[in-house]
Write a protein that holds these residues in place. Sequence first.
Motif, PDB file in Angstrom:
ATOM      1  N   UNK A 205       0.833  -1.200   0.000  1.00  0.00           N
ATOM      2  CA  UNK A 205       0.000   0.000   0.000  1.00  0.00           C
ATOM      3  C   UNK A 205       0.871   1.255   0.000  1.00  0.00           C
ATOM      4  N   UNK A 206       1.950   1.203   0.739  1.00  0.00           N
ATOM      5  CA  UNK A 206       2.859   2.344   0.799  1.00  0.00           C
ATOM      6  C   UNK A 206       3.509   2.614  -0.555  1.00  0.00           C
ATOM      7  N   UNK A 207       3.559   1.575  -1.400  1.00  0.00           N
ATOM      8  CA  UNK A 207       4.130   1.709  -2.739  1.00  0.00           C
ATOM      9  C   UNK A 207       3.046   1.809  -3.815  1.00  0.00           C
ATOM     10  N   UNK A 208       1.781   1.933  -3.379  1.00  0.00           N
ATOM     11  CA  UNK A 208       0.637   2.005  -4.308  1.00  0.00           C
ATOM     12  C   UNK A 208       0.560   0.781  -5.216  1.00  0.00           C
ATOM     13  N   UNK A 209       0.801  -0.406  -4.628  1.00  0.00           N
ATOM     14  CA  UNK A 209       0.843  -1.631  -5.421  1.00  0.00           C
ATOM     15  C   UNK A 209      -0.148  -2.695  -4.950  1.00  0.00           C
ATOM     16  N   UNK A 210      -1.131  -2.333  -4.158  1.00  0.00           N
ATOM     17  CA  UNK A 210      -2.098  -3.334  -3.715  1.00  0.00           C
ATOM     18  C   UNK A 210      -3.508  -2.774  -3.747  1.00  0.00           C
ATOM     19  N   UNK A 211      -4.480  -3.671  -3.905  1.00  0.00           N
ATOM     20  CA  UNK A 211      -5.878  -3.267  -3.912  1.00  0.00           C
ATOM     21  C   UNK A 211      -6.543  -3.487  -2.563  1.00  0.00           C
ATOM     22  N   UNK A 212      -5.883  -4.215  -1.653  1.00  0.00           N
ATOM     23  CA  UNK A 212      -6.488  -4.528  -0.361  1.00  0.00           C
ATOM     24  C   UNK A 212      -5.476  -4.341   0.769  1.00  0.00           C
ATOM     25  N   UNK A 213      -6.019  -3.947   1.927  1.00  0.00           N
ATOM     26  CA  UNK A 213      -5.219  -3.857   3.140  1.00  0.00           C
ATOM     27  C   UNK A 213      -6.033  -4.493   4.267  1.00  0.00           C
ATOM     28  N   UNK A 214      -5.880  -5.799   4.524  1.00  0.00           N
ATOM     29  CA  UNK A 214      -6.608  -6.457   5.606  1.00  0.00           C
ATOM     30  C   UNK A 214      -5.965  -6.126   6.948  1.00  0.00           C
ATOM     31  N   UNK A 215      -6.791  -5.880   7.984  1.00  0.00           N
ATOM     32  CA  UNK A 215      -6.209  -5.497   9.279  1.00  0.00           C
ATOM     33  C   UNK A 215      -6.770  -6.299  10.451  1.00  0.00           C
ATOM     34  N   UNK A 216      -7.554  -7.343  10.191  1.00  0.00           N
ATOM     35  CA  UNK A 216      -8.084  -8.186  11.272  1.00  0.00           C
ATOM     36  C   UNK A 216      -7.085  -9.296  11.586  1.00  0.00           C
ATOM     37  N   UNK A 217      -6.530  -9.270  12.804  1.00  0.00           N
ATOM     38  CA  UNK A 217      -5.561 -10.284  13.225  1.00  0.00           C
ATOM     39  C   UNK A 217      -6.151 -11.238  14.265  1.00  0.00           C
ATOM     40  N   UNK A 218      -7.487 -11.243  14.410  1.00  0.00           N
ATOM     41  CA  UNK A 218      -8.139 -12.228  15.263  1.00  0.00           C
ATOM     42  C   UNK A 218      -7.843 -12.079  16.736  1.00  0.00           C
ATOM     43  N   UNK A 219      -7.926 -10.860  17.254  1.00  0.00           N
ATOM     44  CA  UNK A 219      -7.608 -10.616  18.665  1.00  0.00           C
ATOM     45  C   UNK A 219      -8.413 -11.512  19.599  1.00  0.00           C
ATOM     46  N   UNK A 220      -9.730 -11.576  19.404  1.00  0.00           N
ATOM     47  CA  UNK A 220     -10.589 -12.315  20.325  1.00  0.00           C
ATOM     48  C   UNK A 220     -10.378 -13.821  20.250  1.00  0.00           C
ATOM     49  N   UNK A 221      -9.760 -14.299  19.189  1.00  0.00           N
ATOM     50  CA  UNK A 221      -9.570 -15.739  19.028  1.00  0.00           C
ATOM     51  C   UNK A 221      -8.697 -16.334  20.127  1.00  0.00           C
ATOM     52  N   UNK A 222      -7.896 -15.512  20.790  1.00  0.00           N
ATOM     53  CA  UNK A 222      -7.096 -16.000  21.908  1.00  0.00           C
ATOM     54  C   UNK A 222      -8.001 -16.551  23.003  1.00  0.00           C
ATOM     55  N   UNK A 223      -9.080 -15.818  23.315  1.00  0.00           N
ATOM     56  CA  UNK A 223     -10.002 -16.259  24.366  1.00  0.00           C
ATOM     57  C   UNK A 223     -10.857 -17.432  23.922  1.00  0.00           C
ATOM     58  N   UNK A 224     -11.001 -17.623  22.617  1.00  0.00           N
ATOM     59  CA  UNK A 224     -11.834 -18.705  22.082  1.00  0.00           C
ATOM     60  C   UNK A 224     -11.023 -19.961  21.778  1.00  0.00           C
ATOM     61  N   UNK A 225      -9.696 -19.851  21.854  1.00  0.00           N
ATOM     62  CA  UNK A 225      -8.846 -20.998  21.566  1.00  0.00           C
ATOM     63  C   UNK A 225      -8.770 -21.356  20.096  1.00  0.00           C
TER      64      UNK A 225
END
Length: 256
Positions: A205-225
Motif C-alpha cells: 500500500x505504501x508503494x501504491x501496489x495493492x488493492x487490499x489492506x486487511x487489518x483483522x488479526x483475530x484478537x478475540x480468538x485467543x479467548x476462544x482458543x
Amino acid sequence: MKPQVFPKSLTQEITKNTGRRFAISDIHGCGKTFIYLVEDILNLKKDDQLFILGDLIDRGKNSILLINYIIEKQKEGYAIFVLIGNHEQMLLEFYQKNNNELSKKTLAHNYLGELVNKEREIKPKYAEFFNKMFFYIELENCFLVHAGFDVNYEPINGENLFTNAHAMLWVRKFKGNLYKTKQKPVVHGHVVHNLEEIKENLELANENKTAIVPIDNGCVYVSLGKYQKYKGAVGNLCAVELNTWELFYTPFRDRD
C-alpha cells in the motif's frame, strides 16, 4: 410504532484533518485491549481521526465497556467514526424481527445485558450509537469498509458496488480491484489474516501496489482458543496509520 435501530446513512464525507488517521477493525468485545491500544500505544489526540471498521461486539466480554468508552471519547471531542459490521447487522436485524426486543439468551451469550432496559429494548444512547454508524467511508488515499466490496457487481437500476450493503458486510475472499475503487486500496477486516500478511499488504500500500489492506488479526480468538489453527502470528488487535501505512498492535488483554 417503535423506532427502527439501524444505520441511517451508507457513508459520510470526512473532512481532512491535521493529525493522524487510524483504522481498527474486529474488536469483538475486547474492550480492555482496545482502550490500551488507543490510550497507551496510539496516544490518540483530538486532531487525530480514528475509524473503527465494524464488529465491535460478540464473542468478547467487554463490548459495553468498549461502546461506552467510544461514546465518551466522542462527547469529549475526539473524531471517532464507526462502521457497521456483520455482527452488528445480525444483532439489529434480530432486534427488529422480534418487535424491538432482545432475548435474554442473546444478551447473555454476547455479554450485552447492559445494552437494554427492563423491557429488553435497546437503550436510547446505544440506539443513537448504532444509528450513526456507516457502511463505508472514502478518504483521499483509500476506502474503509468492514468486509470489502463486490467488485464483480453489475450495476442494476442505478446501483453500484458502493450501494451493495450486503457485500460490504459479508463478502469473503476479497481480492479488490483498483480500477473499480478509483485506484485506491480498500482497508477492511472481517477475515482474519496473520501479521505477516498484514505487514506485506501495508508495504505494498505504501508503494501504491495493492488493492487490499486487511487489518483483522483475530484478537478475540485467543479467548476462544481458535488462534492455533492459523499459520503465522494472530491474536493481536491492530491499528493502521492511514497516512504512512504504519502498523501498531497489541496482544489480547481481556483475560480478567
